[in-house]
Write an enzyme that holds these catalytic residues in place. Sequence first.
Site, PDB file in Angstrom:
ATOM      1  CB  ALA A 255       3.061  -1.927   2.148  1.00 26.20           C
ATOM      2  CB  ALA A 256       1.124  -7.021  -0.467  1.00 22.57           C
ATOM      3  N   GLY A 257       4.140  -6.633  -0.571  1.00 19.28           N
ATOM      4  CA  GLY A 257       5.459  -7.268  -0.954  1.00 19.28           C
ATOM      5  C   GLY A 257       6.624  -6.797   0.267  1.00 19.28           C
ATOM      6  CG  ASP A 258       7.716  -3.177   0.676  1.00 19.14           C
ATOM      7  OD1 ASP A 258       8.761  -3.664  -0.086  1.00 19.14           O
ATOM      8  OD2 ASP A 258       7.339  -1.848   0.548  1.00 19.14           O
TER       9      ASP A 258
END
Length: 313
Positions: A255-258
């Site tokens: 979930a890094a991008g989110d």
Amino acid sequence: MNAPALRQGVVVFGSLNMDLVARVPRMPRPGETLTGESLLVNPGGKGANQAVACALQGARVQMVGRVGDDDFADQLRAALDIRRVDHTGVGSTPGQSTGVAMIMVDSGGQNCITVIPGANASVTVADADLLRPHLERAAMLLLQLEVPLASVVRAAAVSRQAGCTVLLNPAPAQLLPPELWRSIDILVVNETEAGLLSGMPLVTRSNAGEAASLLRRNGPGDVLVTLGEQGVVWSSGAGTQHFEAQPVVAVDTTAAGDTFIGAFAALRAEGRGMAEAIRHAIRAAAICVTRVGAQASMPSRADVLRETFPNPP
């Protein structure tokens, strides 16, 4: 004459999924049966993830999308309740399952994801039209591409008409129609998305600024290219700037991008500058990858502010 009301908060129009996360020692080869290490069942979906990430940074957030009529739907709504995300705009689609993402995470923290859209595929243009009263008060609309493209195009147009800033994260990566490009204020892409949309075969730190500049020609005033451990490149009318990543040992990048987008949007919605919002979002994403899961891995604002990193960007 009364002064116009101050725009506040973020509206997220997008997907809600239940993530089934399998930890594996490595990615299996074609035809191979591999013994996994563990299974986690976590709330996810790019739309819901960005909504939660935003709320954790203190923003007032409204989630709009669709779930099925199964147990996963109740669990996803409960997860949004815990993070104080308004989900009155999340409808139920009878006869459809809630979206599911099947995720494998290897020992190096890299992931491989298969998404089954379920009720996300039933989001319509009519759902987008219902956004208007919310967008007339909100500071920003967040969009992704895990719901039908026609509904995304309409949501962006409605937001533009309502005077609300449009941020698009074009994931999963696909080509965009001209009418959508014209409605985007801020585009946030990773290397793969930047390459597809710019026509460049390979986007890296060395040429990400060039890719971002090409993308700006399609309409967005600001383009952010996220490069993982290589940081972030921001292109605007004033030029291009590179921001270093925070050095951490990644455990799970799911979930890094989110997390980055939600944290960035939260700060922009409260009036913070672009550079400050980018640096804050980088810190939030760095914390995220040191934890397991999607929404469960996202840091609060207090986490981000108190975390001490070596060599800050």
